[in-house]
Write a protein that holds these residues in place. Sequence first.
Motif, PDB file in Angstrom:
ATOM      1  N   GLY A 195       0.827  -1.193   0.000  1.00 45.65           N
ATOM      2  CA  GLY A 195       0.000   0.000   0.000  1.00 45.65           C
ATOM      3  C   GLY A 195       0.871   1.255   0.000  1.00 45.65           C
ATOM      4  N   ILE A 196       0.273   2.367   0.363  1.00 46.54           N
ATOM      5  CA  ILE A 196       0.974   3.654   0.445  1.00 46.54           C
ATOM      6  C   ILE A 196       0.881   4.159   1.884  1.00 46.54           C
ATOM      7  CG2 ILE A 196       1.138   6.007  -0.408  1.00 46.54           C
ATOM      8  CD1 ILE A 196       1.730   4.038  -2.563  1.00 46.54           C
ATOM      9  N   ALA A 197       2.026   4.476   2.471  1.00 50.13           N
ATOM     10  CA  ALA A 197       2.066   5.028   3.834  1.00 50.13           C
ATOM     11  C   ALA A 197       2.175   6.548   3.750  1.00 50.13           C
ATOM     12  CB  ALA A 197       3.243   4.450   4.614  1.00 50.13           C
ATOM     13  N   TYR A 198       1.312   7.241   4.484  1.00 45.09           N
ATOM     14  CA  TYR A 198       1.289   8.699   4.483  1.00 45.09           C
ATOM     15  C   TYR A 198       1.966   9.222   5.734  1.00 45.09           C
ATOM     16  CZ  TYR A 198      -2.032   8.905   0.586  1.00 45.09           C
ATOM     17  OH  TYR A 198      -2.625   8.807  -0.640  1.00 45.09           O
ATOM     18  N   LEU A 199       2.777  10.245   5.554  1.00 46.59           N
ATOM     19  CA  LEU A 199       3.463  10.854   6.687  1.00 46.59           C
ATOM     20  C   LEU A 199       2.457  11.382   7.710  1.00 46.59           C
ATOM     21  CD1 LEU A 199       5.982  11.961   8.130  1.00 46.59           C
ATOM     22  CD2 LEU A 199       5.838  13.980   6.655  1.00 46.59           C
ATOM     23  N   LYS A 200       1.357  11.968   7.252  1.00 45.11           N
ATOM     24  CA  LYS A 200       0.374  12.534   8.187  1.00 45.11           C
ATOM     25  C   LYS A 200      -0.266  11.444   9.041  1.00 45.11           C
ATOM     26  CE  LYS A 200      -3.399  12.644   4.777  1.00 45.11           C
ATOM     27  NZ  LYS A 200      -4.361  13.537   4.085  1.00 45.11           N
ATOM     28  N   ASP A 201      -0.418  10.226   8.491  1.00 46.64           N
ATOM     29  CA  ASP A 201      -0.958   9.123   9.281  1.00 46.64           C
ATOM     30  C   ASP A 201       0.037   8.687  10.348  1.00 46.64           C
ATOM     31  OD1 ASP A 201      -3.240   9.163   7.746  1.00 46.64           O
ATOM     32  OD2 ASP A 201      -2.581   7.560   6.394  1.00 46.64           O
ATOM     33  N   ALA A 202       1.329   8.682   9.977  1.00 46.70           N
ATOM     34  CA  ALA A 202       2.354   8.305  10.955  1.00 46.70           C
ATOM     35  C   ALA A 202       2.444   9.336  12.076  1.00 46.70           C
ATOM     36  CB  ALA A 202       3.706   8.154  10.258  1.00 46.70           C
ATOM     37  N   VAL A 203       2.356  10.622  11.716  1.00 46.74           N
ATOM     38  CA  VAL A 203       2.404  11.679  12.728  1.00 46.74           C
ATOM     39  C   VAL A 203       1.177  11.603  13.628  1.00 46.74           C
ATOM     40  CG1 VAL A 203       2.358  14.168  13.085  1.00 46.74           C
ATOM     41  CG2 VAL A 203       3.826  13.198  11.310  1.00 46.74           C
ATOM     42  N   ARG A 204       0.011  11.364  13.029  1.00 48.82           N
ATOM     43  CA  ARG A 204      -1.224  11.279  13.815  1.00 48.82           C
ATOM     44  C   ARG A 204      -1.162  10.106  14.799  1.00 48.82           C
ATOM     45  NH1 ARG A 204      -4.536  10.664   9.877  1.00 48.82           N
ATOM     46  NH2 ARG A 204      -4.894  12.890   9.524  1.00 48.82           N
ATOM     47  N   ALA A 205      -0.530   9.005  14.378  1.00 52.81           N
ATOM     48  CA  ALA A 205      -0.473   7.816  15.231  1.00 52.81           C
ATOM     49  C   ALA A 205       0.521   7.956  16.365  1.00 52.81           C
ATOM     50  CB  ALA A 205      -0.139   6.592  14.382  1.00 52.81           C
ATOM     51  N   THR A 206       1.584   8.759  16.170  1.00 54.53           N
ATOM     52  CA  THR A 206       2.670   8.808  17.153  1.00 54.53           C
ATOM     53  C   THR A 206       2.748  10.111  17.940  1.00 54.53           C
ATOM     54  OG1 THR A 206       4.194   9.622  15.452  1.00 54.53           O
ATOM     55  CG2 THR A 206       4.066   7.233  15.760  1.00 54.53           C
ATOM     56  N   ALA A 207       2.056  11.145  17.492  1.00 54.51           N
ATOM     57  CA  ALA A 207       2.213  12.454  18.130  1.00 54.51           C
ATOM     58  C   ALA A 207       1.840  12.420  19.614  1.00 54.51           C
ATOM     59  CB  ALA A 207       1.373  13.507  17.396  1.00 54.51           C
ATOM     60  N   PHE A 208       0.741  11.767  19.957  1.00 57.59           N
ATOM     61  CA  PHE A 208       0.285  11.721  21.350  1.00 57.59           C
ATOM     62  C   PHE A 208       0.403  10.318  21.944  1.00 57.59           C
ATOM     63  CE2 PHE A 208      -2.100  15.079  19.163  1.00 57.59           C
ATOM     64  CZ  PHE A 208      -1.724  16.160  19.924  1.00 57.59           C
ATOM     65  N   ASN A 209       1.115   9.447  21.248  1.00 58.23           N
ATOM     66  CA  ASN A 209       1.294   8.075  21.725  1.00 58.23           C
ATOM     67  C   ASN A 209       2.689   7.593  21.348  1.00 58.23           C
ATOM     68  OD1 ASN A 209       0.920   5.493  22.693  1.00 58.23           O
ATOM     69  ND2 ASN A 209      -0.297   4.799  20.923  1.00 58.23           N
ATOM     70  N   PRO A 210       3.716   7.987  22.107  1.00 61.98           N
ATOM     71  CA  PRO A 210       5.097   7.618  21.771  1.00 61.98           C
ATOM     72  C   PRO A 210       5.312   6.123  21.632  1.00 61.98           C
ATOM     73  CG  PRO A 210       5.033   9.296  23.494  1.00 61.98           C
ATOM     74  CD  PRO A 210       3.630   8.831  23.306  1.00 61.98           C
ATOM     75  N   SER A 211       4.517   5.317  22.312  1.00 60.63           N
ATOM     76  CA  SER A 211       4.704   3.872  22.215  1.00 60.63           C
ATOM     77  C   SER A 211       4.364   3.336  20.820  1.00 60.63           C
ATOM     78  CB  SER A 211       3.840   3.163  23.262  1.00 60.63           C
ATOM     79  OG  SER A 211       2.461   3.429  23.036  1.00 60.63           O
ATOM     80  N   ALA A 212       3.623   4.126  20.044  1.00 59.84           N
ATOM     81  CA  ALA A 212       3.260   3.700  18.692  1.00 59.84           C
ATOM     82  C   ALA A 212       4.447   3.747  17.746  1.00 59.84           C
ATOM     83  CB  ALA A 212       2.128   4.562  18.162  1.00 59.84           C
ATOM     84  N   MET A 213       5.562   4.328  18.189  1.00 60.80           N
ATOM     85  CA  MET A 213       6.750   4.390  17.338  1.00 60.80           C
ATOM     86  C   MET A 213       7.218   3.000  16.916  1.00 60.80           C
ATOM     87  SD  MET A 213       7.987   7.416  16.603  1.00 60.80           S
ATOM     88  CE  MET A 213       8.017   9.141  17.110  1.00 60.80           C
ATOM     89  N   SER A 214       6.909   1.996  17.712  1.00 58.17           N
ATOM     90  CA  SER A 214       7.370   0.643  17.412  1.00 58.17           C
ATOM     91  C   SER A 214       6.394  -0.127  16.522  1.00 58.17           C
ATOM     92  CB  SER A 214       7.595  -0.128  18.716  1.00 58.17           C
ATOM     93  OG  SER A 214       6.392  -0.166  19.482  1.00 58.17           O
ATOM     94  N   ARG A 215       5.241   0.482  16.186  1.00 60.39           N
ATOM     95  CA  ARG A 215       4.296  -0.172  15.284  1.00 60.39           C
ATOM     96  C   ARG A 215       4.917  -0.309  13.896  1.00 60.39           C
ATOM     97  NH1 ARG A 215      -1.172   3.124  15.455  1.00 60.39           N
ATOM     98  NH2 ARG A 215      -1.417   1.907  13.523  1.00 60.39           N
ATOM     99  N   THR A 216       4.500  -1.326  13.161  1.00 62.66           N
ATOM    100  CA  THR A 216       5.021  -1.510  11.810  1.00 62.66           C
ATOM    101  C   THR A 216       4.275  -0.620  10.823  1.00 62.66           C
ATOM    102  OG1 THR A 216       3.526  -3.379  11.494  1.00 62.66           O
ATOM    103  CG2 THR A 216       5.773  -3.861  12.246  1.00 62.66           C
ATOM    104  N   VAL A 217       4.932  -0.327   9.725  1.00 62.60           N
ATOM    105  CA  VAL A 217       4.390   0.606   8.752  1.00 62.60           C
ATOM    106  C   VAL A 217       3.126   0.071   8.095  1.00 62.60           C
ATOM    107  CG1 VAL A 217       4.873   1.769   6.556  1.00 62.60           C
ATOM    108  CG2 VAL A 217       6.637   1.638   8.313  1.00 62.60           C
ATOM    109  N   ASP A 218       3.025  -1.253   7.927  1.00 60.94           N
ATOM    110  CA  ASP A 218       1.867  -1.791   7.219  1.00 60.94           C
ATOM    111  C   ASP A 218       0.557  -1.559   7.955  1.00 60.94           C
ATOM    112  OD1 ASP A 218       2.391  -3.504   9.286  1.00 60.94           O
ATOM    113  OD2 ASP A 218       2.316  -5.345   8.081  1.00 60.94           O
ATOM    114  N   THR A 219       0.626  -1.160   9.249  1.00 57.48           N
ATOM    115  CA  THR A 219      -0.603  -0.899  10.001  1.00 57.48           C
ATOM    116  C   THR A 219      -1.264   0.417   9.594  1.00 57.48           C
ATOM    117  OG1 THR A 219       0.652   0.159  11.790  1.00 57.48           O
ATOM    118  CG2 THR A 219       0.232  -2.215  11.980  1.00 57.48           C
TER     119      THR A 219
END
Length: 467
Positions: free
Chosen positions: A271-295
């Motif tokens: 698929g396509i990973a968007y930077l804004k989705d990664a920022v939205r997932a990690t901005a207020f949840n630092p533990s999400a940094m370890s999530r894989t990109v395919d999520t």
Amino acid sequence: MLDPSILALTASLIIVAALLVWLSLSMASAEGAVARVTRASLNNLALEVQTDAELSQFLRMKKLDAIHKVQRYIVDRSATSGSCAFFRIVCNVMDGVLVAVIAALFDAPIWAEVLAGFVFALVVGVLSVLLRPRVTGSFKPLDAMLRHHRIIGIAVALTPFARIGTNNVSRRMAKEAELSDEEELEKMQLEQGRAMIDRLAESSDIDPEVSEMLRNVLSLSETLTREIMVPRTDMICIERDQTLSAMLKLCSRSGFSRVPVIGDDVDDLIGIAYLKDAVRATAFNPSAMSRTVDTIARDPLLVPESKPVDDLFHQMQKQRQHVAVVVDEYGGIAGLVTIEDTLEQIVGELEDEHDRTQHAEPEQVGERKWKLPARTPIADLEELFEIDMDEDDVDTVYGLLTKALGRVPIVGASAVTRGLRLTAVDSAGRRKKVSTILVEPAGLNDDSEDSAAQNGDGHDDKEHDER
């Protein structure tokens, strides 16, 4: 006292002249309509007439007969248009002749007869310009053809010479390409549009840049997606098991905000990973940094490489997609295209305030340390460092770094080859291609053999991404 017979003849000639004026305007309207009526519109109208329960059998047959006649006329558009043009010209000439004859009936001198005919011809010309019958026929071509189908039939029957030459042209066009009626009409309209733009440009009443953009718009249908895409060899992708932290670092260093997510190789597109989705997932949840990109990967928009650019633009606009993955005829990934790529075909290169231009000349920044444009020839590099690179398969410093890394370099990528360390330090343009490379002698520990340095975050960037 005037002879009554002369008055009667004069009245008759005036009526005939008026009828010729009407016939000339009708022929001009038909001439504008014949090039724009399609078989599909006639077939649809015939179906409507056949299924209209409110029509009597007499009216239904009458309308269907008119439709069938028009269908025969557009089989050879050039001949029908030529017949209408011929009759229009003849009507205009006869108008002038009739007025001159009327003047002769009243014993006017020859110069007055000629002047009367000339003035009336001018009046008819002004009337044609004001009424614009050809434009009217172009706006409602089907109505114009059905309204004038009888006089068009007379014109076609009386001018068989109008078909001379058109058969050869039709056969040649059919041999070159078997076009549908709508495709033939679209090709004709494109040619007319180009001719109009050329006339506007020659008149110097329009900005040259505007005329160039208009030409680019007309050429979109002839440009294929493969011609504007980023090829797969220049793509930067991220593997599906990489973390969001690695993706944020990759986006920061590459300058891209949309990255293809792949599995085993580029053809295994997730698929396509968007930077804004990664920022939205990690901005207020630092533990999400370890999530894989395919999520966070979104379903990609897939388009064939043979798709015309104008169709591609409309599809991306309709589906609200800014990036699409291009596939070849075998289903493999051929490249990547963005909506900005299609816009650049019209307005030219797009850059923002953050885009930097690459250096035009090498710049020395220290002892035996140089910043070189990415396109610097290998020969210039050899001259600067007084070495023999002996490279036959690459021609530039950028190619040398790409070969040493084994992948497309991004800012920060570094490799050692031939005793030199090459580091990508700057990028330019909307596609964020490396524009400047820092070249310096490698350390003593690297002199024994060529080696490639890691990119800094441990991420193995395979190919190219998007904005």
